[in-house]
Write an enzyme that holds these catalytic residues in place. Sequence first.
Site, short mmCIF file in Angstrom:
data_model
loop_
_atom_site.label_atom_id
_atom_site.label_comp_id
_atom_site.label_asym_id
_atom_site.label_seq_id
_atom_site.Cartn_x
_atom_site.Cartn_y
_atom_site.Cartn_z
N ARG A 31 8.09 7.18 -4.74
CA ARG A 31 8.19 7.95 -5.98
C ARG A 31 9.31 8.98 -5.92
O ARG A 31 9.63 9.50 -4.85
CB ARG A 31 6.86 8.59 -6.32
CG ARG A 31 6.11 9.24 -5.21
CD ARG A 31 4.90 9.95 -5.78
NE ARG A 31 3.67 9.19 -5.59
CZ ARG A 31 2.76 9.52 -4.68
NH1 ARG A 31 2.94 10.56 -3.90
NH2 ARG A 31 1.66 8.80 -4.55
N GLU A 46 -4.66 7.49 18.19
CA GLU A 46 -5.09 6.11 17.88
C GLU A 46 -4.16 5.10 18.55
O GLU A 46 -2.97 5.06 18.25
CB GLU A 46 -5.08 5.87 16.37
CG GLU A 46 -6.11 6.70 15.63
CD GLU A 46 -6.25 6.31 14.16
OE1 GLU A 46 -5.68 5.28 13.74
OE2 GLU A 46 -6.90 7.07 13.43
N ARG A 74 -1.00 7.19 15.55
CA ARG A 74 -1.12 8.48 14.87
C ARG A 74 -2.03 9.42 15.62
O ARG A 74 -2.81 9.01 16.47
CB ARG A 74 -1.58 8.32 13.42
CG ARG A 74 -2.83 7.53 13.22
CD ARG A 74 -3.06 7.25 11.71
NE ARG A 74 -4.17 6.34 11.54
CZ ARG A 74 -4.44 5.66 10.43
NH1 ARG A 74 -3.68 5.79 9.36
NH2 ARG A 74 -5.47 4.85 10.37
N ARG A 84 0.82 -1.21 0.00
CA ARG A 84 0.00 0.00 0.00
C ARG A 84 0.85 1.26 0.00
O ARG A 84 0.35 2.34 -0.23
CB ARG A 84 -0.88 0.03 1.25
CG ARG A 84 -2.07 -0.88 1.19
CD ARG A 84 -2.72 -0.99 2.55
NE ARG A 84 -3.36 0.23 3.00
CZ ARG A 84 -4.65 0.47 2.86
NH1 ARG A 84 -5.41 -0.39 2.28
NH2 ARG A 84 -5.17 1.59 3.31
N ARG A 138 -7.76 -6.68 14.33
CA ARG A 138 -7.10 -5.62 15.09
C ARG A 138 -8.15 -4.57 15.37
O ARG A 138 -9.05 -4.31 14.57
CB ARG A 138 -5.95 -4.99 14.29
CG ARG A 138 -4.74 -5.84 14.21
CD ARG A 138 -4.15 -6.17 15.56
NE ARG A 138 -3.35 -5.08 16.11
CZ ARG A 138 -2.88 -5.10 17.35
NH1 ARG A 138 -3.14 -6.10 18.17
NH2 ARG A 138 -2.13 -4.10 17.77
N ASP A 163 -10.71 -0.85 1.22
CA ASP A 163 -10.91 0.59 1.28
C ASP A 163 -12.38 0.87 0.99
O ASP A 163 -13.11 -0.02 0.56
CB ASP A 163 -10.03 1.29 0.23
CG ASP A 163 -8.56 1.24 0.61
OD1 ASP A 163 -8.27 1.24 1.82
OD2 ASP A 163 -7.71 1.20 -0.29
N TYR A 181 -9.19 -6.49 3.92
CA TYR A 181 -8.68 -5.16 4.22
C TYR A 181 -9.12 -4.21 3.10
O TYR A 181 -8.34 -3.79 2.27
CB TYR A 181 -7.15 -5.24 4.33
CG TYR A 181 -6.45 -4.01 4.88
CD1 TYR A 181 -7.14 -2.89 5.29
CD2 TYR A 181 -5.07 -4.00 5.00
CE1 TYR A 181 -6.48 -1.78 5.80
CE2 TYR A 181 -4.39 -2.91 5.50
CZ TYR A 181 -5.10 -1.80 5.90
OH TYR A 181 -4.42 -0.71 6.38
N1 UDP Z 1 2.66 2.08 7.36
C1 UDP Z 1 3.93 2.32 7.85
N2 UDP Z 1 4.28 3.58 8.24
C2 UDP Z 1 3.42 4.62 8.18
C3 UDP Z 1 2.11 4.38 7.67
C4 UDP Z 1 1.77 3.11 7.28
O1 UDP Z 1 4.74 1.42 7.91
O2 UDP Z 1 3.79 5.74 8.58
C5 UDP Z 1 2.31 0.70 6.95
C6 UDP Z 1 1.72 -0.11 8.06
O3 UDP Z 1 2.19 -1.44 7.93
C7 UDP Z 1 0.24 -0.05 7.79
C8 UDP Z 1 0.18 0.00 6.27
O4 UDP Z 1 1.34 0.73 5.92
O5 UDP Z 1 -0.43 -1.17 8.30
C9 UDP Z 1 -1.07 0.66 5.71
O6 UDP Z 1 -1.23 1.91 6.33
P1 UDP Z 1 -2.34 2.96 5.92
O7 UDP Z 1 -2.18 4.12 6.83
O8 UDP Z 1 -2.26 3.18 4.47
O9 UDP Z 1 -3.68 2.17 6.18
P2 UDP Z 1 -4.94 2.44 7.13
O10 UDP Z 1 -4.52 2.03 8.50
O11 UDP Z 1 -5.27 3.88 7.04
O12 UDP Z 1 -5.98 1.52 6.57
#
Ligand code: UDP
Length: 377
Positions: A183, A312, A287, A179, A256, A362, A360
């Site tokens: 870039r 969170e 976060r 995910r 989770r 979106d 998982y």
């Molecule tokens: N992730 C990470 N560092 C970050 C943000 C995300 O390593 O700062 C990883 C982490 O493994 C997470 C995955 O990317 O489970 C997906 O995160 P994202 O925030 O895209 O998903 P959300 O929790 O919002 O569904």
Amino acid sequence: MKPYDYLIVGSGLFGATFAYRAKQAGKRCLVIDKRPHSGGNVHCTCIEGINVHQYGAHIFHTSDKTIWDFVNSFVPFNRYTNSPVANYYGKLYNLPFNMNTFYQMWGVAEPEEALKEIDKQRAEAQAALAAAGVKEPRNLEEQALLLVGRDIYERLIKGYTEKQWGRDCRDLPAFIIRRLPVRFVFDNNYFNDKYQGIPEGGYNKLIDSLLKGIDVRLGADFFEDRSFWEGLADHLVYTGRIDEFYDYRFGKLSYRSVRFETETLDTPNYQGNAVVNYTDRETPFTRIIEHKHFESFGQAVYENPRTVISREYPAEWREGIEPFYPVNDARNSDLYKQYQTLAQAEPGIIFGGRLAEYKYYDMAPVIGRALSASESL
Ligand code: UDP
């Protein structure tokens, strides 16, 4: 004759979208939800005039024009662009990994230099795997090292991921990390999708419009009187936990969860961004969301002298709290397959959404699935 054609269990995006389409097709629908509000996890609560994403940040993104037009036909979406910032022991990095991040990490200002550094670190990871006789990355750590190298993995991925999933990165599947795009341009837009935004006025507007004119009963638990609810309709759409639907007969799936600590502050602008990720291992939360930034931009942020933030805290799911993420490790994936086989043998029941499909998901693909599940109505 039963009073309804469809009983829809769960009023989240799948249930609400399906109900809308079924009503359009002339079907009589009843939507039930055990929570006191509709919308599932996209539900917002208004605090101090700010739409608070009560169950975590929801940022809508899609490249599918049909889905984008569909949601915008109920409520206009704003121009919010997700550009989270990572805080690693007080040092800030832009996400997703892009030229800004590489500049902050290594002081490199040119794409070619950044690529050289990443390539060097990727090659080290590749060599280590080859030496161990490994062809494909077997877990998230190996995948991350191959994608971005050790520096980024250790500062921006490892701690955050282990906190979020409560598991060592070597015990997590590789796909979770795909995910995160990399870039070599100065672009902090987290998503690659063509369209993204937040409904103006919050997600409740979307859900309320979808459910307009449809019978909805809140605080109604399907499992408290299953035969009563099932007796009300000819067909069933189920969006809850699939293991619960089948009485956990093969065992319980893991999820989770997240605990939110929400606070109102007497300051107009706490962190200057909607999302700041804490990527070290020690900070107990993953976060902080500052909700006003989803819907007000630039100087408009200061029109409200107060702000609302949510920390969170990830947690293992247990009965009585909300499940958020399926845990797609080998054990749970195998267990889910057993339940899925049962579900597929019941073509009369539609299972949809994160919990019923143990996926998982979106938001946009959930809507896409609900639209296609309702096509033949
Ligand atoms: N992730 C990470 N560092 C970050 C943000 C995300 O390593 O700062 C990883 C982490 O493994 C997470 C995955 O990317 O489970 C997906 O995160 P994202 O925030 O895209 O998903 P959300 O929790 O919002 O569904």
